[in-house]
Scaffold this motif. Structure first.
Motif, PDB file in Angstrom:
ATOM      1  N   ASP A  13       0.867  -1.166   0.000  1.00  0.00           N
ATOM      2  CA  ASP A  13       0.000   0.000   0.000  1.00  0.00           C
ATOM      3  C   ASP A  13       0.912   1.226   0.000  1.00  0.00           C
ATOM      4  O   ASP A  13       2.129   1.095   0.189  1.00  0.00           O
ATOM      5  CB  ASP A  13      -0.876  -0.047   1.259  1.00  0.00           C
ATOM      6  CG  ASP A  13      -1.762   1.169   1.424  1.00  0.00           C
ATOM      7  OD1 ASP A  13      -2.164   1.770   0.405  1.00  0.00           O
ATOM      8  OD2 ASP A  13      -2.064   1.515   2.580  1.00  0.00           O
ATOM      9  N   SER A 149      -6.779   2.835  -7.643  1.00  0.00           N
ATOM     10  CA  SER A 149      -8.223   2.611  -7.644  1.00  0.00           C
ATOM     11  C   SER A 149      -8.944   3.581  -8.575  1.00  0.00           C
ATOM     12  O   SER A 149      -9.921   3.205  -9.233  1.00  0.00           O
ATOM     13  CB  SER A 149      -8.780   2.748  -6.223  1.00  0.00           C
ATOM     14  OG  SER A 149      -8.655   4.078  -5.740  1.00  0.00           O
ATOM     15  N   LYS A 156      -9.526  -1.411  -2.893  1.00  0.00           N
ATOM     16  CA  LYS A 156      -9.425  -2.300  -1.738  1.00  0.00           C
ATOM     17  C   LYS A 156     -10.581  -2.007  -0.785  1.00  0.00           C
ATOM     18  O   LYS A 156     -10.950  -0.842  -0.642  1.00  0.00           O
ATOM     19  CB  LYS A 156      -8.086  -2.087  -1.021  1.00  0.00           C
ATOM     20  CG  LYS A 156      -6.866  -2.397  -1.867  1.00  0.00           C
ATOM     21  CD  LYS A 156      -5.557  -2.026  -1.159  1.00  0.00           C
ATOM     22  CE  LYS A 156      -5.405  -0.522  -0.984  1.00  0.00           C
ATOM     23  NZ  LYS A 156      -4.087  -0.153  -0.417  1.00  0.00           N
ATOM     24  N   PRO A 157     -11.160  -3.018  -0.170  1.00  0.00           N
ATOM     25  CA  PRO A 157     -10.716  -4.407  -0.041  1.00  0.00           C
ATOM     26  C   PRO A 157     -11.322  -5.386  -1.057  1.00  0.00           C
ATOM     27  O   PRO A 157     -11.375  -6.591  -0.770  1.00  0.00           O
ATOM     28  CB  PRO A 157     -11.174  -4.764   1.376  1.00  0.00           C
ATOM     29  CG  PRO A 157     -12.453  -3.993   1.536  1.00  0.00           C
ATOM     30  CD  PRO A 157     -12.222  -2.691   0.798  1.00  0.00           C
ATOM     31  N   TYR A 162      -6.414  -7.278  -5.820  1.00  0.00           N
ATOM     32  CA  TYR A 162      -5.222  -8.064  -5.469  1.00  0.00           C
ATOM     33  C   TYR A 162      -4.930  -9.089  -6.572  1.00  0.00           C
ATOM     34  O   TYR A 162      -3.763  -9.331  -6.911  1.00  0.00           O
ATOM     35  CB  TYR A 162      -5.435  -8.782  -4.132  1.00  0.00           C
ATOM     36  CG  TYR A 162      -5.847  -7.878  -3.001  1.00  0.00           C
ATOM     37  CD1 TYR A 162      -4.905  -7.305  -2.147  1.00  0.00           C
ATOM     38  CD2 TYR A 162      -7.193  -7.598  -2.780  1.00  0.00           C
ATOM     39  CE1 TYR A 162      -5.287  -6.478  -1.103  1.00  0.00           C
ATOM     40  CE2 TYR A 162      -7.593  -6.763  -1.735  1.00  0.00           C
ATOM     41  CZ  TYR A 162      -6.645  -6.208  -0.909  1.00  0.00           C
ATOM     42  OH  TYR A 162      -7.035  -5.384   0.116  1.00  0.00           O
ATOM     43  N   ASP A 180      -0.150  -3.305   4.385  1.00  0.00           N
ATOM     44  CA  ASP A 180      -1.165  -2.253   4.374  1.00  0.00           C
ATOM     45  C   ASP A 180      -1.366  -1.780   5.815  1.00  0.00           C
ATOM     46  O   ASP A 180      -1.216  -2.562   6.753  1.00  0.00           O
ATOM     47  CB  ASP A 180      -2.485  -2.793   3.818  1.00  0.00           C
ATOM     48  CG  ASP A 180      -3.414  -1.711   3.292  1.00  0.00           C
ATOM     49  OD1 ASP A 180      -3.848  -0.860   4.103  1.00  0.00           O
ATOM     50  OD2 ASP A 180      -3.714  -1.716   2.091  1.00  0.00           O
ATOM     51  N   ASN A 185      -8.015  -4.102   4.702  1.00  0.00           N
ATOM     52  CA  ASN A 185      -7.377  -4.342   3.405  1.00  0.00           C
ATOM     53  C   ASN A 185      -6.428  -5.530   3.441  1.00  0.00           C
ATOM     54  O   ASN A 185      -6.141  -6.128   2.399  1.00  0.00           O
ATOM     55  CB  ASN A 185      -6.616  -3.096   2.953  1.00  0.00           C
ATOM     56  CG  ASN A 185      -7.542  -1.944   2.618  1.00  0.00           C
ATOM     57  OD1 ASN A 185      -8.721  -2.140   2.344  1.00  0.00           O
ATOM     58  ND2 ASN A 185      -7.006  -0.731   2.656  1.00  0.00           N
TER      59      ASN A 185
END
Length: 223
Positions: A13, A149, A156-157, A162, A180, A185
């Motif tokens: 992150d 994002s 996330k989440p 991922y 993170d 997350n």
């Protein structure tokens, strides 16, 4: 210590990991404005998939829309606060030891970044002006892959983000370490099979990362 052969990638992150947590800045803003501590965290935790923060990080509303909707949501909790007051507090102070750890990991593994961000943060992976200066400019060029994002349309989440990173790095989740500062997350990363590390402070994080990767991280930043 030597790198563990079963680990192929370390995924990070950004905010709250390479920089101080924005929640610290949020608390200072709350104190300055006479608002209850953690009000902003409460707003962000209410309807977390559809609130102003979620919509903004998926680029489904613009800054003006975020400003108005955040005000509506905070007002519903009894303490009106404009979103425009909150956004400038997102940037934190760079943590040199974390950047040094990233460089060490990069020498042995693939490295990626998954960041929940907003368009007004100038798309750290692409914006030339942002890359030229500031914390993001120092860190982002080091990654092999970056997912934002605000560009991916997923945050996330959501487990998909991922999986998207694993595809970009051509690795299986079980061969990844994920860091993170938010437990919410870390949870989906762990459920996918990643070794998840919740970042609480730098010393704890580097100790956990050393155990997960087999690498040694110094107390002082690498020049």
């Amino acid at each position: 210590m030597s790198a563990k052969p079963e680990i192929e990638a370390v995924i990070w992150d950004f905010g709250g990991v390479f920089t101080s947590s924005p929640f610290e800045a949020f608390n200072r803003l709350e104190a300055e404005m006479g608002l209850p501590k953690d009000l902003i965290r409460r707003v962000n935790a209410t309807n977390p998939d559809t609130n102003a923060w979620a919509l903004f990080e998926r680029n489904e509303i613009d800054p003006a829309g975020f400003d108005a909707l955040f005000l509506k949501e905070s007002t519903a909790l009894g303490h009106p606060l404009r979103g425009a007051e909150v956004l400038p507090k997102l940037a934190g102070e760079l943590r040199p030891r974390m950047v040094a750890a990233l460089k060490t990991c990069k020498a042995h593994f693939k490295v990626g970044c998954i960041t929940n961000n907003v368009v007004s943060m100038h798309s750290p992976g692409q914006d030339e002006g942002q890359q030229a200066a500031g914390a993001m400019g120092q860190v982002m060029p080091l990654f092999d892959a970056i997912i934002e994002s605000s560009k991916a349309g997923v945050r996330k989440p959501d487990p998909r983000i991922y999986q998207m990173m694993c595809e970009l790095l051509a690795v299986e989740p079980g061969a990844c370490v994920y860091l993170d500062d938010l437990g919410i997350n870390c949870k989906p990363a762990a459920q996918l099979g990643m070794t998840a590390i919740k970042v609480v402070d730098v010393d704890q994080t580097l100790a956990d990362l050393a155990r997960a990767t087999g690498l040694t991280f110094g107390a002082e930043p690498v020049a």
